[in-house]
Scaffold this motif. Structure first.
Motif: not given
Length: 327
Positions: A213-225
């Motif tokens: 999100g545009i406030h630093g909210e968590p996204g859909r998933r955290r993944g490898a670059f």
């Protein structure tokens, strides 16, 4: 944390003073309460008012001017403006044609704009922008977030209001543009809110946050670059699944930087995204690339696609003169 600040608590106020001085030919800054208006408002037209937390510049103050907003209300960093700011802005620019509020779908923004509207005397309506496809409406209490698609709504509705469209028509148009607009972003780093002094979230050097999100909210998933090609494929797959466009459909493609990504990389994303659209049988007929809906200094970007027709193309092409957007 190293930022250009005096007291972090004064940053928004001092920044708005500088913004007003730098663009004094276009805007006027009102200090108590804090809001920005066109230098020369047009009371005979529908007045468009938006706003939100600071830290997303040039959204929203940078879009005040001919062809877009009549007023914008900046809150503290990532914090909704107050109802009295919105009410004062409405009184300053609103006339007999009424006021249209353009609101991003965040709980604080929605609550405070609704409070302001409850205190309104004249005619008003509102458009709720919720273009972020990374959020599942069914599983999120406030629904999808409003992100960079807000600019598209403000530009097209602003053009219609400038041409004399009435309040009902502007409201209907804003809802239509929102419904045919979808966005999704990715972040490689967090930002640091000045008053907090520490990053909003932690992310490893080899990780990325998909759907942030545009406030630093968590996204859909955290993944490898991943490579730019892989990132664009994932973002565009979700956007196109949401929009479900027909073959041959013309679209607007907006590549938006989150504040810390060089234009060189944003143009690479545009090339990849436009190729992806073409492979899907779509026609990138309009484009915009740059930092328009930021998240302080976040390294990252978002893609926005809007389905176009002849009416929407004409509204997008209509003249606009604001501090951050003009043609």
């Amino acid at each position: 944390m190293k930022k250009f600040t005096n007291l972090p608590s004064d940053l928004v106020f001092e920044s708005i003073l500088g913004f007003g001085a730098a663009h004094a030919q276009l805007v006027a800054v009102h200090l108590d309460p804090l809001f920005v208006t066109r230098k020369n408002p047009t009371p005979s037209k529908v007045a468009l008012i938006s706003g939100g937390g600071s830290g997303h510049e040039p959204l929203h103050t940078g879009f005040v001017g001919t062809g877009m907003l009549d007023a914008a209300c900046p809150g503290q960093v990532f914090t909704s403006p107050t109802p009295n700011q919105m009410l004062a802005a409405a009184k300053a620019v609103g006339g007999e044609a009424g006021v249209l509020f353009i609101v991003k779908n965040y709980a604080g923004d929605v609550m405070n704009f609704q409070m302001a509207m409850d205190m309104m005397d004249g005619d008003y309506a509102w458009v709720l922008v919720n273009d972020d496809v990374s959020v599942d409406s069914a599983g999120h209490p406030t629904g999808r977030r409003g992100v960079a698609g807000t600019l598209v709504v403000e530009k097209m509705v602003g053009a219609a209001a400038e041409r004399g469209a009435d309040l009902a028509a502007c409201k209907h148009l804003g809802d239509r543009v929102n419904a045919c607009t979808a966005s999704m972003g990715v972040a490689f780093s967090s930002c640091t809110v000045p008053e907090a002094g520490v990053p909003t979230f932690e992310i490893g050097p080899d990780e990325m946050e998909i759907g942030v999100g545009i406030h630093g909210e968590p996204g859909r998933r955290r993944g490898a670059f991943q490579s730019a090609t892989v990132i664009v494929e994932e973002l565009m797959d979700e956007i196109l699944k949401d929009l479900n466009p027909k073959q041959g459909q013309e679209v607007l493609l907006l590549v938006n930087g989150l504040g810390g990504t060089p234009l060189m990389e944003l143009y690479l994303l545009y090339q990849l995204a436009s190729e992806r659209l073409s492979h899907a049988g779509l026609v990138p007929a309009r484009s915009l690339v740059g930092n328009y809906t930021t998240s302080l200094e976040t390294a990252g970007a978002s893609l926005t696609v809007t389905l176009l027709n002849e009416e929407l193309k004409a509204l997008w092409d209509a003249p606009v003169t604001t501090p951050a957007l003009r043609w």
